[in-house]
Design a protein around this motif. Sequence first.
Motif, PDB file in Angstrom:
ATOM      1  N   LYS A  51      41.593  57.035  41.322  1.00 55.46           N
ATOM      2  CA  LYS A  51      40.853  58.276  41.517  1.00 55.46           C
ATOM      3  C   LYS A  51      41.307  58.848  42.844  1.00 55.46           C
ATOM      4  N   SER A  52      41.673  60.105  42.826  1.00 56.04           N
ATOM      5  CA  SER A  52      42.083  60.748  44.069  1.00 56.04           C
ATOM      6  C   SER A  52      41.104  61.860  44.418  1.00 56.04           C
ATOM      7  N   SER A  53      40.935  62.063  45.702  1.00 55.51           N
ATOM      8  CA  SER A  53      40.066  63.124  46.219  1.00 55.51           C
ATOM      9  C   SER A  53      40.844  63.885  47.283  1.00 55.51           C
TER      10      SER A  53
END
Length: 152
Positions: free
Chosen positions: A88-90
């Motif tokens: 998961k990237s933010s």
Amino acid sequence: MPDLRDPNALPRMQAAFDRQGIMQTLGVTVDDVAPGRVTLCLPFAPHLTQHHGFLHAGVITTVMDSAAGFAAFTLMDAESEVLTAEFKSSFIAPARGQSFRVVGDVIRSGRTLTFAQAQAFANDNGVETLIATLSATMMAVRNPALRQPGSA
């Protein structure tokens, strides 16, 4: 500092990194390697931007995935290769700058699954800003069919 399961893990990691065509295409280099930590450098390139002129999120994500994966790889045993199981990237700020530093760190290394994270920093005129984070699960793969010819 975590213990190495394979005394040749760091040179094996560099050799695996050198075989990645995507890292060559993006111009990414290895800045530093330690057990459980890998730092990669990415120069700004206009052909890797999105429509606002920022480095594309897919490019940043790709490099964060590699930094986290190779950090995990440094702690795997000699019979293992690494594959990403999930991430998961933010994005915190636009990817604006002359260069980017991406640091991958292992949170917990297991025999099969390793939990890792990465942070991407933009260097814009000497000011470094955190622009993105990634959390990932990496999988140790012990299938010799997945190995490239000539790999350790």
